[in-house]
Design a protein around this motif. Structure first.
Motif, short mmCIF file in Angstrom:
data_model
loop_
_atom_site.label_atom_id
_atom_site.label_comp_id
_atom_site.label_asym_id
_atom_site.label_seq_id
_atom_site.Cartn_x
_atom_site.Cartn_y
_atom_site.Cartn_z
N PHE A 23 -3.84 4.24 1.46
CA PHE A 23 -2.64 4.44 2.28
C PHE A 23 -1.34 4.55 1.50
CE2 PHE A 23 -5.48 1.96 5.25
CZ PHE A 23 -5.87 3.09 5.97
N CYS A 24 -1.41 4.49 0.16
CA CYS A 24 -0.19 4.59 -0.64
C CYS A 24 -0.53 5.22 -1.98
CB CYS A 24 0.46 3.23 -0.83
SG CYS A 24 -0.56 2.06 -1.74
N GLY A 25 0.50 5.53 -2.77
CA GLY A 25 0.28 6.25 -4.03
C GLY A 25 0.02 5.35 -5.23
N CYS A 26 -0.26 4.06 -5.02
CA CYS A 26 -0.56 3.19 -6.15
C CYS A 26 -1.89 3.58 -6.78
CB CYS A 26 -0.64 1.72 -5.70
SG CYS A 26 0.97 1.03 -5.27
N SER A 27 -1.96 3.43 -8.10
CA SER A 27 -3.18 3.79 -8.83
C SER A 27 -4.32 2.83 -8.49
CB SER A 27 -2.89 3.72 -10.33
OG SER A 27 -4.09 3.81 -11.06
N GLY A 31 -8.80 -2.77 -14.11
CA GLY A 31 -8.49 -3.53 -15.31
C GLY A 31 -7.02 -3.62 -15.69
N ALA A 32 -6.12 -3.17 -14.82
CA ALA A 32 -4.69 -3.29 -15.12
C ALA A 32 -4.26 -4.75 -14.98
CB ALA A 32 -3.90 -2.40 -14.17
N PRO A 33 -3.16 -5.15 -15.63
CA PRO A 33 -2.68 -6.53 -15.46
C PRO A 33 -2.40 -6.81 -13.97
CG PRO A 33 -1.46 -5.40 -17.20
CD PRO A 33 -2.33 -4.37 -16.55
N PRO A 34 -2.53 -8.08 -13.54
CA PRO A 34 -2.44 -8.39 -12.12
C PRO A 34 -1.13 -7.92 -11.48
CG PRO A 34 -2.32 -10.39 -13.47
CD PRO A 34 -2.77 -9.28 -14.35
N ASN A 35 -1.25 -7.42 -10.27
CA ASN A 35 -0.11 -7.05 -9.44
C ASN A 35 0.84 -6.04 -10.09
OD1 ASN A 35 -0.82 -8.75 -7.16
ND2 ASN A 35 -0.38 -10.46 -8.56
N THR A 36 0.26 -5.11 -10.85
CA THR A 36 1.07 -4.03 -11.43
C THR A 36 0.80 -2.71 -10.72
OG1 THR A 36 -0.66 -3.68 -13.08
CG2 THR A 36 1.22 -5.02 -13.75
N GLN A 37 -0.20 -2.68 -9.82
CA GLN A 37 -0.48 -1.47 -9.06
C GLN A 37 -0.34 -1.79 -7.57
OE1 GLN A 37 -3.31 0.32 -12.61
NE2 GLN A 37 -4.29 -0.29 -10.72
N VAL A 38 0.85 -2.26 -7.22
CA VAL A 38 1.10 -2.63 -5.83
C VAL A 38 2.47 -2.11 -5.41
CG1 VAL A 38 -0.33 -4.71 -5.88
CG2 VAL A 38 2.06 -4.88 -6.56
N CYS A 39 2.62 -1.92 -4.09
CA CYS A 39 3.89 -1.44 -3.55
C CYS A 39 4.05 -2.07 -2.17
CB CYS A 39 3.87 0.09 -3.46
SG CYS A 39 2.86 0.72 -2.11
N PRO A 40 5.18 -1.86 -1.53
CA PRO A 40 5.38 -2.52 -0.22
C PRO A 40 4.25 -2.22 0.78
CG PRO A 40 7.45 -1.65 -1.03
CD PRO A 40 6.39 -1.18 -1.99
N ILE A 41 3.64 -1.03 0.71
CA ILE A 41 2.60 -0.70 1.68
C ILE A 41 1.34 -1.56 1.46
CG2 ILE A 41 1.01 1.11 2.47
CD1 ILE A 41 3.35 3.09 1.99
N CYS A 42 0.81 -1.56 0.20
CA CYS A 42 -0.43 -2.30 -0.01
C CYS A 42 -0.18 -3.81 -0.12
CB CYS A 42 -1.23 -1.76 -1.19
SG CYS A 42 -0.35 -1.69 -2.74
N LEU A 43 1.10 -4.21 -0.22
CA LEU A 43 1.40 -5.65 -0.15
C LEU A 43 1.54 -6.10 1.30
CD1 LEU A 43 4.05 -6.09 -3.01
CD2 LEU A 43 1.70 -6.92 -3.00
N GLY A 44 1.49 -5.15 2.22
CA GLY A 44 1.58 -5.49 3.64
C GLY A 44 2.96 -5.94 4.07
N ILE B 70 -0.58 9.95 -7.78
CA ILE B 70 -0.03 8.62 -8.07
C ILE B 70 1.49 8.63 -7.97
CG2 ILE B 70 0.23 6.84 -9.87
CD1 ILE B 70 -2.56 7.56 -10.84
N THR B 71 2.04 7.63 -7.30
CA THR B 71 3.50 7.43 -7.27
C THR B 71 3.77 6.07 -7.90
OG1 THR B 71 3.28 6.50 -5.05
CG2 THR B 71 3.87 8.83 -5.19
N PRO B 72 5.01 5.83 -8.36
CA PRO B 72 5.27 4.57 -9.07
C PRO B 72 5.04 3.35 -8.19
CG PRO B 72 7.08 6.14 -9.36
CD PRO B 72 6.17 6.72 -8.32
#
Lengths: 478, 103
Positions: A23-27, A31-44, B70-72
């Motif tokens: 539902f969002c453009g996060c990768s 194996g990425a460091p914790p909470n580096t591929q998050v945005c307001p959408i996937c954080l709810g 991918i977006t930031p």
């Protein structure tokens, strides 16, 4: 004591190989460091709106078609409500009322027989985050990483159509193979991209009525699934034989104890209160879209295997081995297209090439000897330029140096010697040097013959035509 | 028109699912409120919907998609800025006894 047999069904979760979340453009990179591929959408976060990744829908359609499901024209997303720290919205977006893939089947092969496993449904949902324990000694807290939250996940639900561990293995392997073939997931089990959940019940051997089913979670490898199957079948049978009753419950596999244990009833008192997600509009899959996806699907293993038998006159066994992976199958066909004789190419692949790929943990497309090179090597043997023993040496040298087989044969002067006078010279020398062996053979101990052939070959530095050596030796000693 | 009849047990069940702790007074208050809300909306039951297909959405829209690009993402600092507690880049929460959510 009553004999029981197990009845098995699977729920398989597959993380799709999309670049971004559902539902969002996060990768979705692992194996990425914790909470580096998050945005307001996937954080709810309140006030955000999800937008569906088209590729995730397309992969769901691919999977549904490959598993022979029907695809209703209309489907949509529902909210599955439950509270858990790895689920930031306190609901998981899933499909419950209008699902994308329904009522399919998957054929598996067990001990030479084909068995059909019905697929109840294929639906799309979002993955949850990951929980780990705090590193601070004595700290009982849990830590949450939401990088995985929102990764598109397909759930494939089978009917309870399997009965034995062999069925289960065949199902898992066949399904994994299809998912890899249609390229919807890399199915890496170490990274949790492919996860199995079991439903097991037992019934008296020879009866039809299903027993009470138990669901088992936390199975992170195929090996674990098998251990669990064995344990759980035994547990349920013993329980019934002791006059007990199997409870319908969810159990967790405890790897350390090698047994299942019940989750507390409070934790599984799920009441998901599904309802259509008002933030996501309906999915409309018209026949044209469906057919477009169907046309883009590659030939699956079953069909490829049958075609290999027919088109290349390969034995069933070869065809199966060569089609286990799409990359290997492609390698084979390219080598044949480059002029290699099918059966000879197949023999080389099933022995040398597959072994090397295994040892190097490589895919066929990464292999240093390209299909055309293998065709060349096979051609050198066929035309009598080199013998098969020399060919093995050439094969090893091409892998070391990257040079083409013909080049190696020329550089190292490996061309097979078919000149009978030269071969005869080596034979004569050998006979002169091995009077003992000659005497033995003439006394009827024909076994010693092989040793002499070996000596002649050695003298020729492997280049003599072995058939010619045999003939000349036989003539001289006969 | 019949009342949906929300009882005390139902309120407590829903509160448990939402991890809410309610006093006895609050339970009674919510029971009355929810009962009234459902009674009000149950007027809709009077409509004859025999020939109306079930609606999952109020908007006449379908297939709103984005491409797989991918977006930031947020910086981890921003992502964790509302967290009451954190450790090593993780959100820190009270201990979870069992692994295995629903996904």
């Amino acid at each position: 004591m009553t004999q029981y047999e197990s009845v098995i069904g699977f729920e398989v979760h597959v993380e799709l190989n999309t670049q971004t979340k559902i539902f969002c453009g996060c990768s979705t990179r692992f194996g990425a460091p914790p909470n580096t591929q998050v945005c307001p959408i996937c954080l709810g976060m309140p006030g955000t709106l999800p937008v569906v990744n088209r590729q995730a829908i397309e992969h769901t359609i691919r999977t549904a078609i490959a598993l022979n499901c029907t695809i209703p024209e209309h489907s949509n997303f529902d909210r599955k409500n439950y509270y858990y720290p790895d689920l930031p919205k306190s609901y998981q977006v899933s499909q419950n009322y209008a699902i994308t893939g329904l009522a399919g089947w998957l054929d598996i092969e067990v001990a030479g027989e084909t068995k059909r496993v019905r697929i109840n449904n294929v639906h799309l949902e979002e993955d949850a985050g990951k929980l780990v324990h705090s590193n601070i000694p004595g700290d009982e807290s849990s830590l949450v990483d939401l990088n995985r939250a929102g990764t598109p996940l397909i759930e494939i639900v089978s009917e309870p159509d399997m009965g034995t561990a062999d069925d289960a293995v065949a199902y898992m392997n066949t399904l994994k193979n299809i998912l890899e073939y249609i390229d919807v997931s890399d199915c890496n089990m170490h990274e949790g991209r492919l996860r199995f959940e079991l439903n097991i019940s037992v019934r008296e051997v020879g009866t039809e009525k299903l027993g009470t089913k138990v669901e088992i979670k936390n199975l992170n490898s195929m090996k674990t699934v098998l251990k669990c199957l064995d344990h759980e079948t035994r547990r349920q049978s013993e329980l019934l034989n002791a006059g007990g009753r199997v409870l319908q419950e969810t159990r967790l596999w405890d790897e350390a104890a090698a047994m299942t244990r019940a989750m507390r009833s409070k934790e599984v008192a799920h009441d998901y209160r599904y309802f259509p997600d008002p933030d996501l509009v309906d999915i409309h899959i018209p026949a044209e879209w469906r057919e477009e996806v169907r046309a883009s699907l590659p030939e699956l293993q079953e069909a490829k295997r049958r075609r290999f038998v027919e088109q290349y006159a390969l034995p069933e066994y070869d065809a199966k081995q060569l089609t286990n992976s799409q990359g290997v199958a492609k390698y084979f066909e390219s080598a044949v297209a480059a002029g290699g004789a099918p059966k000879a190419v197949s023999n080389w692949m099933m022995t040398e090439v597959l072994r090397e790929l295994n040892e190097r943990e490589m895919t066929a497309s990464e292999f240093p000897l390209k299909p055309a090179g293998l065709a060349e090597l096979v051609g050198l043997i066929d035309s009598g330029k080199i013998n098969s023993k020399t060919a093995k040496h050439v094969f090893a040298r091409t892998l070391e140096t990257g040079a083409a087989p013909t080049q190696i044969v020329e550089q190292e002067g490996l061309v097979q010697i078919d000149d009978s006078s030269e071969v005869e010279k080596w034979v004569d020398e050998t006979l002169a040097e091995n009077a003992d062996a000659v005497a033995k053979i003439q006394a009827g101990q024909t076994k010693a013959m092989q040793a002499l052939v070996g000596q002649v070959m050695k003298k020729s530095r492997g280049k003599a035509n072995p058939r010619m050596v045999n003939e000349i030796l036989a003539k001289k000693l006969g | 028109m019949t009342s949906p009849r929300i009882d005390e047990e139902m309120v407590r069940h829903v509160a448990t699912l939402a991890r809410l702790e309610l006093s006895d007074d609050e339970v009674e208050g919510f029971r009355t409120d929810l009962d009234m809300i459902l009674t009000h909306s149950s007027q809709l039951d009077e409509l004859d919907t025999t020939d109306v297909p079930p609606t999952s959405h109020s908007l006449p829209l379908s297939n709103v998609f984005r491409e797989d690009v991918i977006t930031p993402s947020l910086t981890p600092e921003d992502a964790l800025s509302n967290a009451p507690e954190q450790e090593d880049g993780y959100f820190k929460v009270p201990a979870v006894i069992q692994e295995g959510g629903g996904a």
